[in-house]
Structures are given as structure tokens and as C-alpha cells.
Scaffold this motif. Structure first.
Motif, PDB file in Angstrom:
ATOM      1  N   SER A 145      40.677  45.994  42.843  1.00 21.17           N
ATOM      2  CA  SER A 145      41.523  45.913  41.642  1.00 21.17           C
ATOM      3  C   SER A 145      42.304  47.209  41.418  1.00 21.17           C
ATOM      4  O   SER A 145      43.369  47.183  40.807  1.00 21.17           O
ATOM      5  CB  SER A 145      40.670  45.612  40.407  1.00 21.17           C
ATOM      6  OG  SER A 145      40.045  44.348  40.533  1.00 21.17           O
ATOM      7  N   PRO A 147      29.016  48.685  42.821  1.00 21.08           N
ATOM      8  CA  PRO A 147      29.537  47.687  41.868  1.00 21.08           C
ATOM      9  C   PRO A 147      30.192  48.353  40.659  1.00 21.08           C
ATOM     10  O   PRO A 147      29.681  49.355  40.137  1.00 21.08           O
ATOM     11  CB  PRO A 147      28.282  46.909  41.466  1.00 21.08           C
ATOM     12  CG  PRO A 147      27.367  47.062  42.624  1.00 21.08           C
ATOM     13  CD  PRO A 147      27.613  48.431  43.173  1.00 21.08           C
ATOM     14  N   TYR A 148      31.318  47.791  40.235  1.00 21.52           N
ATOM     15  CA  TYR A 148      32.112  48.418  39.176  1.00 21.52           C
ATOM     16  C   TYR A 148      31.308  48.599  37.890  1.00 21.52           C
ATOM     17  O   TYR A 148      31.464  49.607  37.190  1.00 21.52           O
ATOM     18  CB  TYR A 148      33.350  47.567  38.894  1.00 21.52           C
ATOM     19  CG  TYR A 148      34.229  48.151  37.820  1.00 21.52           C
ATOM     20  CD1 TYR A 148      34.989  49.294  38.067  1.00 21.52           C
ATOM     21  CD2 TYR A 148      34.264  47.600  36.535  1.00 21.52           C
ATOM     22  CE1 TYR A 148      35.780  49.851  37.074  1.00 21.52           C
ATOM     23  CE2 TYR A 148      35.055  48.152  35.539  1.00 21.52           C
ATOM     24  CZ  TYR A 148      35.807  49.276  35.817  1.00 21.52           C
ATOM     25  OH  TYR A 148      36.579  49.833  34.836  1.00 21.52           O
ATOM     26  N   HIS A 181      31.601  51.530  47.635  1.00 20.01           N
ATOM     27  CA  HIS A 181      31.228  50.129  47.415  1.00 20.01           C
ATOM     28  C   HIS A 181      30.134  49.968  46.355  1.00 20.01           C
ATOM     29  O   HIS A 181      29.288  49.072  46.458  1.00 20.01           O
ATOM     30  CB  HIS A 181      30.779  49.461  48.731  1.00 20.01           C
ATOM     31  CG  HIS A 181      31.871  49.385  49.736  1.00 20.01           C
ATOM     32  ND1 HIS A 181      31.798  48.640  50.894  1.00 20.01           N
ATOM     33  CD2 HIS A 181      33.107  49.962  49.783  1.00 20.01           C
ATOM     34  CE1 HIS A 181      32.902  48.768  51.596  1.00 20.01           C
ATOM     35  NE2 HIS A 181      33.711  49.571  50.936  1.00 20.01           N
ATOM     36  N   ARG A 221      37.057  42.525  37.090  1.00 19.11           N
ATOM     37  CA  ARG A 221      37.493  43.651  37.923  1.00 19.11           C
ATOM     38  C   ARG A 221      36.653  43.709  39.200  1.00 19.11           C
ATOM     39  O   ARG A 221      35.424  43.670  39.143  1.00 19.11           O
ATOM     40  CB  ARG A 221      37.384  44.960  37.150  1.00 19.11           C
ATOM     41  CG  ARG A 221      37.975  46.141  37.888  1.00 19.11           C
ATOM     42  CD  ARG A 221      37.839  47.406  37.074  1.00 19.11           C
ATOM     43  NE  ARG A 221      38.281  48.559  37.828  1.00 19.11           N
ATOM     44  CZ  ARG A 221      39.490  49.070  37.755  1.00 19.11           C
ATOM     45  NH1 ARG A 221      40.373  48.545  36.930  1.00 19.11           N
ATOM     46  NH2 ARG A 221      39.823  50.119  38.480  1.00 19.11           N
ATOM     47  N   LYS A 222      37.349  43.847  40.339  1.00 15.74           N
ATOM     48  CA  LYS A 222      36.669  43.910  41.638  1.00 15.74           C
ATOM     49  C   LYS A 222      37.002  45.235  42.332  1.00 15.74           C
ATOM     50  O   LYS A 222      37.724  46.069  41.809  1.00 15.74           O
ATOM     51  CB  LYS A 222      37.110  42.738  42.530  1.00 15.74           C
ATOM     52  CG  LYS A 222      36.886  41.376  41.911  1.00 15.74           C
ATOM     53  CD  LYS A 222      35.419  41.098  41.696  1.00 15.74           C
ATOM     54  CE  LYS A 222      35.219  39.697  41.099  1.00 15.74           C
ATOM     55  NZ  LYS A 222      33.819  39.417  40.764  1.00 15.74           N
ATOM     56  N   ARG A 223      36.450  45.369  43.561  1.00 22.72           N
ATOM     57  CA  ARG A 223      36.639  46.602  44.318  1.00 22.72           C
ATOM     58  C   ARG A 223      38.103  46.887  44.633  1.00 22.72           C
ATOM     59  O   ARG A 223      38.538  48.034  44.659  1.00 22.72           O
ATOM     60  CB  ARG A 223      35.830  46.533  45.621  1.00 22.72           C
ATOM     61  CG  ARG A 223      35.873  47.801  46.439  1.00 22.72           C
ATOM     62  CD  ARG A 223      34.800  47.766  47.505  1.00 22.72           C
ATOM     63  NE  ARG A 223      35.063  46.705  48.463  1.00 22.72           N
ATOM     64  CZ  ARG A 223      35.815  46.864  49.544  1.00 22.72           C
ATOM     65  NH1 ARG A 223      36.373  48.040  49.786  1.00 22.72           N
ATOM     66  NH2 ARG A 223      35.993  45.887  50.395  1.00 22.72           N
TER      67      ARG A 223
END
Length: 254
Positions: free
Chosen positions: A225, A144-145, A142, A221-223
Motif C-alpha cells: 500500500s 504485519p502492518y 514483512h 492496508r497491505k504491504r
């Protein structure tokens, strides 16, 4: 130590481990290096790293990394052993310098610990695709990208810059510049001016990468994705168990 942190293609048991398992393996071996205070155990951890390297099909690179770290460690050892004044004198040197038994043991253990803690990180990054590492950092941990991408990009650029520097040196060698000198000071004077073209090419490459990332929807882009899933298999649980066992044994040797 050419090709450091450059991904090594393979289909070994180490390559096929879950990226999280490889990260945990590297972390526990690093902790084991600093958790123990025994020289034999420190050497055993270094030997374990070399064995893992051979299991991953990068045995020669692991030995090359070990030799390079030993050379760096020798400099650190000489500085450290002369600074420690406690303990019984073993050898008297000019300029009121001397080596003590405490300094000798502490400096040797320090070098072995640093080697044992550095090698698993290099091996892990060599047998893990950066895209897989980014995905597990974002999906499982978790993170952040943006931060994961920045960290992985910094690692990915190290072998790229190394290749570019080698190309620049080969170009200068073709023009008659003698880079094969064994004098480190002279070699440093020859290499330093080459940092300017490397810096310019790096800025251009970073700018191109930033534009490419924007076009691919970097900011959205999210977790969830990522489409690739990373499952744990029997080999993962076995490696995790062995890693924990190595750490427990190391703690027992304090």
C-alpha cells in the motif's frame, strides 16, 4: 532529557540514510556494546555514539542523553557494586558492606554497556521519521502492518505525553505549586497526582487516533500500500561496512 524520541529535522548524511541502514547501524552498535568485555572499548562505543549524534546535527541532545543515562547508571552501579561479594576487597564500608575489584569492574562495564546500547536506539529514532520506519518494517521486513503501526504509535506517543506533562506542570506552577524542589520524594508526591489528567487526555487522544485510522482504511492496508521507495546508496553501503567492522573489532576485544 527533554524531547526524547522526538524527530529532529535535518539534511545530514545520517538523516539521508536508508531507514534500514539506520536500524542496522543501531542494532550492530547495541550488539557491539554487549559483545566486548573491555572497558576501553565500551568507552569507545559511547564516544562513537556521541560522534554519530554530532554527525546527525543532534550533538547537544546526544550529550544530554549521555548525562541522563550516566545519572541513571550511577544508581545501578551503586546497587550492583555492593551486591557482588567475589574478588579482593578494595574498600570496607559500614554494615558489613564492601567493594571488591571484581564488583567494581563488572558494575562499571555493565553501566557502560547499557549506555552504549541505549544511545544508538535513541539517536536512530530521533533522526528517522516514524512513517519511514513503519514503511520499511512493513515493506522490507514483512512485519504485519497492525503490529508495526502499534509499535510505532507507542514510540510516537512518548514525546507527545512528555509535552502534555510539561504543559500540566507549567499550569500547576502558574497556580503557585513549587515543582522546582530538589527533594526527589517531595517532587514525586507532586508529580504523581498529575498522572490522572495525563491519563484522561491520553485516552481521549488514543480514541481519536483509532477513529482517524479507521477512516483512512486501516484494516485494508497491505504491504504494497505504501508508495514511497527506499533505495540503498553508496553512503548506506559505507555505513553498513563500518558498522560490521565496529562489531568485529568489539568481538575481538572480548
Amino acid at each position: 532529557m527533554k524531547g526524547i524520541l522526538e524527530y529532529s529535522q535535518g539534511n545530514t548524511i545520517i538523516h539521508n540514510l536508508n531507514p534500514l541502514t539506520k536500524m542496522l547501524l543501531a542494532l550492530l552498535i547495541c550488539m557491539s556494546s554487549f559483545a566486548n568485555g573491555n572497558l576501553i572499548m565500551a568507552v569507545a562505543i559511547i564516544a562513537l555514539n556521541v560522534i554519530i549524534g554530532y554527525m546527525a546535527g543532534i550533538g547537544k541532545k546526544s550529550v544530554s542523553v549521555l548525562v541522563t543515562l550516566l545519572k541513571i547508571g550511577l544508581i545501578l552501579f551503586l546497587i550492583q557494586v555492593l551486591l557482588i561479594r567475589t574478588g579482593d576487597k578494595l574498600l570496607q564500608l559500614p554494615l558489613n558492606l564492601y567493594i571488591t575489584d571484581v564488583g567494581l569492574k563488572f558494575s562499571t562495564l555493565l553501566v557502560f554497556r547499557l549506555i552504549g546500547a541505549t544511545m544508538p536506539l535513541i539517536i536512530m529514532l530521533t533522526v528517522t521519521k516514524m512513517s519511514d520506519l513503519t514503511n520499511v518494517l512493513v515493506q522490507k521486513l514483512h512485519i504485519p502492518y497492525k503490529y508495526a503501526f502499534a509499535f510505532i504509535t507507542a514510540l510516537r506517543f512518548i514525546p507527545i505525553f512528555e509535552h502534555e506533562m510539561n504543559g500540566i506542570i507549567e499550569s500547576q506552577t502558574a497556580r503557585g505549586v513549587e515543582f522546582d524542589t530538589k527533594n526527589p520524594i517531595k517532587k514525586l508526591k507532586l508529580v504523581l497526582p498529575l498522572c490522572v489528567p495525563l491519563l484522561i487526555s491520553s485516552v481521549k487522544r488514543i480514541e481519536g487516533s483509532a477513529i482517524s485510522a479507521e477512516l483512512r482504511g486501516f484494516n485494508v492496508r497491505k504491504r504494497n500500500s505504501g508508495y514511497k521507495k527506499y533505495t540503498f546508496r553508496l553512503s548506506d553501503y559505507t555505513v553498513i561496512l563500518v558498522s560490521i567492522l565496529v562489531f568485529v573489532i568489539s568481538v575481538a576485544f572480548v
